[in-house]
Design a protein around this motif. Structure first.
Motif: not given
Length: 266
Positions: A38-45, A216-224, A235-238, A246-247
């Motif tokens: 969720m914090s990755e979404v916060v940063l992207m936003r 699962g492939q849709f999940g990958d494409l959603i995040e892409s 999505s982050g660098n952790i 998320l990646d």
């Protein structure tokens, strides 16, 4: 590549024992991963971690990721008429109220993004834990479908891939890799199901494997698509060499809820 391999080995050495042990350890690890995602979404936003919306969404996703058993235990401490699931709606209301209090600096669109991300991530990790509670063979069933599809698609796509699957979202993915990854998952997981029977008869489970592999492939494409919209590579660098949470869990947090909806966690 060396960094990527080292990170993968360390992550597996930590994550696999956590899956095997299950229980409270897995519950809090999953909830923690949900908060990081969720914090990755916060940063992207481009919102601050200390902002009202960030705090509300991260607390909300933590609660949503907890298993149903914890919800039931906490319900006994809440007033009559207010149950744990109701608290989740309160977080949504707070997000909507914030659009007014912030004088639209936090917009309805922002509220929509944070609410959807909170549910998408929170429910994904929630059902990851629920799968473990259904049994070790159930959670491995879901996880192996994701891993086999991903690995099969990568290897077959690299060797035979020519036709782009979704060039605007993920230019390197091909139809050949996608179909190949699904075939690998169906073949291997059919054998797995023979030795470790699941909720339904084998023919039905083969159909479920096929659905989950595609999901699962849709999940990958959603995040892409999410990353492309926000113009970020990861999505982050952790996780050095792998990006963010998320990646790594984009397919898993789609597959596990669908496995539950299909009755695979009985």
């Amino acid at each position: 590549m060396k960094t990527r391999v080292i990170t993968a080995v360390v992550a597996l050495l930590v994550f696999i024992p956590t899956i095997l042990l299950g229980g409270t350890l897995l519950e809090f690890v999953a909830a923690g991963l949900a908060v990081i995602a969720m914090s990755e979404v916060v940063l992207m936003r481009k919102k601050l971690f200390v902002s009202f919306e960030a705090i509300i969404s991260m607390v909300g996703v933590f609660l949503m990721a907890l298993p149903a058993e914890v919800w039931k235990q906490w319900n006994q401490f809440l007033p009559v008429g207010l149950r744990f699931s109701s608290l989740l709606y309160i977080f949504i209301l707070l997000m909507l109220f914030h659009t007014v209090i912030s004088r639209n600096h936090f917009s309805f669109e922002d509220a929509g993004v944070f609410t959807l991300a909170m549910m998408y991530i929170g429910m994904g990790f929630h059902f990851l834990v629920q799968a473990r509670e259904a049994g070790i063979s159930v959670i491995l069933f879901g996880m192996l479908i994701v891993w086999l599809t991903d690995s099969g698609a990568y290897m077959i796509g690299r060797k035979f891939g020519k036709t782009p699957l979704a060039p605007r979202l993920s230019p390197n993915k091909t139809w050949e890799g996608s179909v190949g990854g699904t075939v690998v998952a169906v073949v291997v997981m059919t054998i797995y199901t023979i030795f470790f029977p699941q909720a339904y008869s084998l023919p039905i489970m083969v159909g479920i494997i096929l659905i989950l592999s595609v999901a699962g492939q849709f999940g990958d494409l959603i995040e892409s698509g999410l990353k492309r919209y926000y113009k970020v590579k990861d999505s982050g660098n952790i996780l050095p060499g792998h990006g963010g949470i998320l990646d790594r869990f984009d397919s898993m947090i789609i597959v596990m809820p669908i496995l539950y909806l299909l009755g695979g966690m009985q």
